[in-house]
Every structure is written in C-alpha cells, then in structure tokens.
Write an enzyme that holds these catalytic residues in place. Sequence first.
Site, short mmCIF file in Angstrom:
data_model
loop_
_atom_site.label_atom_id
_atom_site.label_comp_id
_atom_site.label_asym_id
_atom_site.label_seq_id
_atom_site.Cartn_x
_atom_site.Cartn_y
_atom_site.Cartn_z
N ASP A 103 0.88 -10.50 -0.50
CA ASP A 103 0.88 -9.69 0.72
C ASP A 103 0.74 -10.61 1.93
OD1 ASP A 103 0.06 -6.42 1.27
OD2 ASP A 103 -0.17 -7.85 2.91
N ASN A 148 -0.75 3.34 -2.38
CA ASN A 148 -0.89 4.26 -1.25
C ASN A 148 0.36 5.12 -1.20
OD1 ASN A 148 -3.35 3.10 -0.37
ND2 ASN A 148 -2.24 1.45 0.64
N GLY A 164 -2.09 5.90 3.83
CA GLY A 164 -1.91 4.57 4.41
C GLY A 164 -0.63 3.87 3.99
N GLN A 165 0.30 4.62 3.38
CA GLN A 165 1.57 3.97 3.01
C GLN A 165 2.36 3.66 4.27
OE1 GLN A 165 4.15 6.20 0.37
NE2 GLN A 165 5.47 4.44 0.00
N HIS A 171 5.07 0.57 -4.26
CA HIS A 171 4.52 -0.74 -4.60
C HIS A 171 3.07 -0.58 -5.02
CE1 HIS A 171 4.09 0.06 -0.29
NE2 HIS A 171 2.91 -0.56 -0.36
N HIS A 189 -0.53 -2.42 -5.11
CA HIS A 189 -1.37 -3.52 -4.63
C HIS A 189 -2.24 -4.00 -5.79
CE1 HIS A 189 -0.91 -2.61 -0.18
NE2 HIS A 189 -0.57 -1.44 -0.68
#
Length: 117
Positions: free
Chosen positions: A33, A90, A96-97, A103, A105
Amino acid sequence: MSAEHTCLFCKIIEKQIPAKVVYEDDIAVAFEDVNPQAPVHILVVPRKHIPDIQSMTDADRETIGHLFWIAAKLAAEMGLTNRGYRTVINNGPDAGQTVFHIHMHLLSGRTFSWPPG
Ligand code: 5GP
Ligand code: ZN
C-alpha cells in the site's frame, strides 16, 4: 471509457502504474500500500476487475477465496502468523472503500484495536 480502463488497480496490475509487487500469479497480484497504516500493509487484488463484494458472480468464488490463500502464504513467509495479522475488505463508501476494484488489505506488525474506527 470502461471502468477497467480508468481503474487505478487495473493500471497497477497491467504495470501502467508502478507498485512494489510482493507476489503475483495468474489470478491475483499483491503489492505494498502506498500509504501504509501498519508496518506491513499489503493489498491483495484479483486481476479481474470486480468492483466490490456484491458484484461477485458465482464464477468469482474461487478468485475471492484465492485472495485469502495469498494472504496466508505471505503471512507465513513474512513470519506474521505468531503475532497475527488482520485482513480487511472495505466494501462501499461507509466502510471506507476508495478504490472500487475489490481488494484485501493484509495488515500486521502492530496491535490493532477493536472495534475498528
Ligand atoms: P480502500 O480505502 O479502498 O479500502 O483501500 C484503498 C487503498 O489503496 C488505500 O489503503 C490506499 O492507500 C491505497 N492506494 C491508493 N492509491 C494507491 C496507489 O497508487 N498505489 C498503491 N500501492 N496503493 C494505493
Ligand atoms: Zn480494476
């Protein structure tokens, strides 16, 4: 222009935008990230442009399961299994996407609080 052509993660997968790739195969790519929230913060992303969980089709079940397989493999290789790690997807604005290419995390290297903020 189609979603795939404008999608940030599709561009990373296609190597049009650089990223620190830590694993890739024919189904998914894992990369660091750019704004890490923990000492280890990896994004595990399917090559197929699936925007979010509710966009999954029956045919995507193995693909999404494969994201967990990659997270487990990376966690083992990076020595994260003893202390633990968190996997997060998310899904949608309230969660919070911000990138609408599904994806996972993979976060580790510090203690996380619960419930999440
Ligand atoms: P979300 O908020 O959708 O769950 O997660 C998107 C993640 O993508 C965020 O953690 C953000 O830091 C990361 N991100 C956004 N842009 C880039 C980029 O250009 N490169 C990389 N490697 N990560 C990115
Ligand atoms: Zn995409």
